[in-house]
Design a protein around this motif. Sequence first.
Motif, PDB file in Angstrom:
ATOM      1  N   ILE A 165       0.833  -1.203   0.000  1.00  9.21           N
ATOM      2  CA  ILE A 165       0.000   0.000   0.000  1.00  9.21           C
ATOM      3  C   ILE A 165       0.870   1.256   0.000  1.00  9.21           C
ATOM      4  O   ILE A 165       0.559   2.242  -0.682  1.00  9.21           O
ATOM      5  N   LEU A 166       1.985   1.224   0.724  1.00 11.15           N
ATOM      6  CA  LEU A 166       2.898   2.365   0.726  1.00 11.15           C
ATOM      7  C   LEU A 166       3.426   2.635  -0.680  1.00 11.15           C
ATOM      8  O   LEU A 166       3.540   3.792  -1.101  1.00 11.15           O
ATOM      9  N   ARG A 167       3.736   1.577  -1.422  1.00 11.08           N
ATOM     10  CA  ARG A 167       4.209   1.759  -2.801  1.00 11.08           C
ATOM     11  C   ARG A 167       3.129   2.393  -3.681  1.00 11.08           C
ATOM     12  O   ARG A 167       3.417   3.213  -4.550  1.00 11.08           O
ATOM     13  N   LEU A 168       1.882   2.013  -3.454  1.00 14.76           N
ATOM     14  CA  LEU A 168       0.781   2.611  -4.212  1.00 14.76           C
ATOM     15  C   LEU A 168       0.589   4.070  -3.813  1.00 14.76           C
ATOM     16  O   LEU A 168       0.292   4.923  -4.660  1.00 14.76           O
ATOM     17  N   MET A 169       0.764   4.368  -2.543  1.00 14.87           N
ATOM     18  CA  MET A 169       0.710   5.752  -2.089  1.00 14.87           C
ATOM     19  C   MET A 169       1.794   6.578  -2.775  1.00 14.87           C
ATOM     20  O   MET A 169       1.579   7.731  -3.157  1.00 14.87           O
ATOM     21  N   ALA A 170       2.976   5.985  -2.942  1.00 24.58           N
ATOM     22  CA  ALA A 170       4.089   6.679  -3.583  1.00 24.58           C
ATOM     23  C   ALA A 170       3.812   6.962  -5.056  1.00 24.58           C
ATOM     24  O   ALA A 170       4.402   7.870  -5.642  1.00 24.58           O
ATOM     25  N   ARG A 171       2.907   6.199  -5.651  1.00 21.63           N
ATOM     26  CA  ARG A 171       2.487   6.456  -7.024  1.00 21.63           C
ATOM     27  C   ARG A 171       1.417   7.537  -7.089  1.00 21.63           C
ATOM     28  O   ARG A 171       0.987   7.932  -8.160  1.00 21.63           O
ATOM     29  N   GLY A 172       0.991   8.020  -5.914  1.00 24.71           N
ATOM     30  CA  GLY A 172       0.004   9.086  -5.867  1.00 24.71           C
ATOM     31  C   GLY A 172      -1.426   8.612  -5.808  1.00 24.71           C
ATOM     32  O   GLY A 172      -2.359   9.412  -5.961  1.00 24.71           O
ATOM     33  N   LEU A 173      -1.660   7.309  -5.563  1.00 24.09           N
ATOM     34  CA  LEU A 173      -3.018   6.785  -5.542  1.00 24.09           C
ATOM     35  C   LEU A 173      -3.733   7.181  -4.248  1.00 24.09           C
ATOM     36  O   LEU A 173      -3.147   7.157  -3.171  1.00 24.09           O
ATOM     37  N   SER A 174      -5.002   7.542  -4.385  1.00 26.42           N
ATOM     38  CA  SER A 174      -5.842   7.848  -3.231  1.00 26.42           C
ATOM     39  C   SER A 174      -6.293   6.549  -2.584  1.00 26.42           C
ATOM     40  O   SER A 174      -6.116   5.453  -3.132  1.00 26.42           O
ATOM     41  N   ASN A 175      -6.931   6.648  -1.406  1.00 18.32           N
ATOM     42  CA  ASN A 175      -7.473   5.458  -0.755  1.00 18.32           C
ATOM     43  C   ASN A 175      -8.467   4.749  -1.652  1.00 18.32           C
ATOM     44  O   ASN A 175      -8.503   3.516  -1.719  1.00 18.32           O
ATOM     45  N   GLN A 176      -9.282   5.526  -2.353  1.00 20.46           N
ATOM     46  CA  GLN A 176     -10.279   4.936  -3.245  1.00 20.46           C
ATOM     47  C   GLN A 176      -9.607   4.165  -4.374  1.00 20.46           C
ATOM     48  O   GLN A 176     -10.015   3.042  -4.712  1.00 20.46           O
ATOM     49  N   ALA A 177      -8.559   4.756  -4.957  1.00 20.77           N
ATOM     50  CA  ALA A 177      -7.850   4.086  -6.049  1.00 20.77           C
ATOM     51  C   ALA A 177      -7.118   2.843  -5.555  1.00 20.77           C
ATOM     52  O   ALA A 177      -7.072   1.814  -6.245  1.00 20.77           O
ATOM     53  N   GLU A 181      -7.555  -0.997  -6.772  1.00 26.51           N
ATOM     54  CA  GLU A 181      -6.371  -1.737  -7.246  1.00 26.51           C
ATOM     55  C   GLU A 181      -6.232  -3.082  -6.524  1.00 26.51           C
ATOM     56  O   GLU A 181      -5.913  -4.101  -7.135  1.00 26.51           O
ATOM     57  N   LEU A 182      -6.466  -3.084  -5.226  1.00 22.14           N
ATOM     58  CA  LEU A 182      -6.252  -4.290  -4.420  1.00 22.14           C
ATOM     59  C   LEU A 182      -7.536  -5.083  -4.174  1.00 22.14           C
ATOM     60  O   LEU A 182      -7.486  -6.165  -3.570  1.00 22.14           O
ATOM     61  N   VAL A 183      -8.660  -4.541  -4.631  1.00 21.56           N
ATOM     62  CA  VAL A 183      -9.969  -5.174  -4.444  1.00 21.56           C
ATOM     63  C   VAL A 183     -10.231  -5.431  -2.954  1.00 21.56           C
ATOM     64  O   VAL A 183     -10.501  -6.549  -2.517  1.00 21.56           O
ATOM     65  N   VAL A 184     -10.088  -4.373  -2.183  1.00 19.74           N
ATOM     66  CA  VAL A 184     -10.424  -4.405  -0.759  1.00 19.74           C
ATOM     67  C   VAL A 184     -11.254  -3.162  -0.466  1.00 19.74           C
ATOM     68  O   VAL A 184     -11.324  -2.230  -1.277  1.00 19.74           O
ATOM     69  N   SER A 185     -11.886  -3.121   0.694  1.00 25.81           N
ATOM     70  CA  SER A 185     -12.725  -1.981   1.037  1.00 25.81           C
ATOM     71  C   SER A 185     -11.879  -0.748   1.345  1.00 25.81           C
ATOM     72  O   SER A 185     -10.714  -0.867   1.750  1.00 25.81           O
ATOM     73  N   GLN A 186     -12.488   0.428   1.172  1.00 25.50           N
ATOM     74  CA  GLN A 186     -11.784   1.661   1.505  1.00 25.50           C
ATOM     75  C   GLN A 186     -11.483   1.730   2.997  1.00 25.50           C
ATOM     76  O   GLN A 186     -10.465   2.299   3.410  1.00 25.50           O
ATOM     77  N   GLU A 187     -12.370   1.178   3.811  1.00 27.18           N
ATOM     78  CA  GLU A 187     -12.138   1.180   5.254  1.00 27.18           C
ATOM     79  C   GLU A 187     -10.887   0.366   5.595  1.00 27.18           C
ATOM     80  O   GLU A 187     -10.100   0.752   6.474  1.00 27.18           O
ATOM     81  N   THR A 188     -10.692  -0.754   4.874  1.00 26.91           N
ATOM     82  CA  THR A 188      -9.493  -1.568   5.086  1.00 26.91           C
ATOM     83  C   THR A 188      -8.241  -0.787   4.702  1.00 26.91           C
ATOM     84  O   THR A 188      -7.232  -0.799   5.426  1.00 26.91           O
ATOM     85  N   VAL A 189      -8.309  -0.092   3.568  1.00 27.02           N
ATOM     86  CA  VAL A 189      -7.171   0.722   3.131  1.00 27.02           C
ATOM     87  C   VAL A 189      -6.875   1.809   4.161  1.00 27.02           C
ATOM     88  O   VAL A 189      -5.723   2.048   4.533  1.00 27.02           O
TER      89      VAL A 189
END
Length: 223
Positions: A165-177, A181-189
Motif C-alpha cells: 500500500i505504501l508503494r501505491l501511495m508513492a504512485r500518488g493513488l488515493s485510498n479509493q484508487a 487496485e487491491l480489491v479491498v474496502s476503503q475502510e481496510t485501506v
Amino acid sequence: MTAPAEPAVTVLVVDDEELTRTGLRTLLSAQPDIEVVGEADDGSQVLPLVERLRPDVVLMDVRMPTVDGIVATRRLREELADPPKILVLTTFENDDHVYGALRAGASGFLRKRAPARQIAQAVRLVAEGSSILFPHAVRRLATARPVHPGAAARTAALTQRETEILRLMARGLSNQAISAELVVSQETVKTHVGNILAKLGAANRTQAVITAFQAGVADPEAA
C-alpha cells in the motif's frame, strides 16, 4: 428548511512579500467557504498567531529572511498538541526548502503561480486531512539523496500488505484508487494507511512517501 452552512475553512497566510500576501488574501476571500483570519511576513510570527487565531490551514512560504517555513513548520508540529495543516508555497518545486518543510510535517506544496482555483481547492483538501502530493516532484526531491538508514529501519517494520500500500501511495493513488487496485474496502485501506503512518512516525501521507523513497522500498520510476 435550509440546512446550516458548513463553517468556513480558516487560513493564516505567511509570506514575506506584501504583494503575494495581498493576492492570496484576495483570491481566497473570494471563496464563500474560506476565510483568511490573519497574515504574517515571517516565520517567527507564526506560532503566536496560530495559538491566538487557531486557523485550520497555514499557507506557508518556505523562504523568509528571519525564520523560514521549515523552522516554522517544525515549531508548530513540536509545540502544539493539535497543529493546523500546513500547505507550503514555493517558487521552484525542486527547492531544498520544500523538501525540508515536507519532512518537517507540511501536508504538501503548491507553486505560487498556481491558478486561483487550484490554490483554493488545495486549501480545502488539506483542511479535510488530505495531502497535496505530486509524486514526480517528491520523487525528484527525495531520490536526489542517498538511502537513509533510519528510513530503511522504519519501513522494515511494515507488513507485506502495508509495504504494498505504501508503494501505491508513492504512485500518488488515493485510498479509493488503492481500494480498487487491491480489491479491498476503503475502510481496510484507511486502516492500513493509519498503521503505516504510525509505524513510520509520519505526520501525513507526504512524509510516509518521502520515507518510502528514502528507504528504497518504492520504485522512483513507478511514481
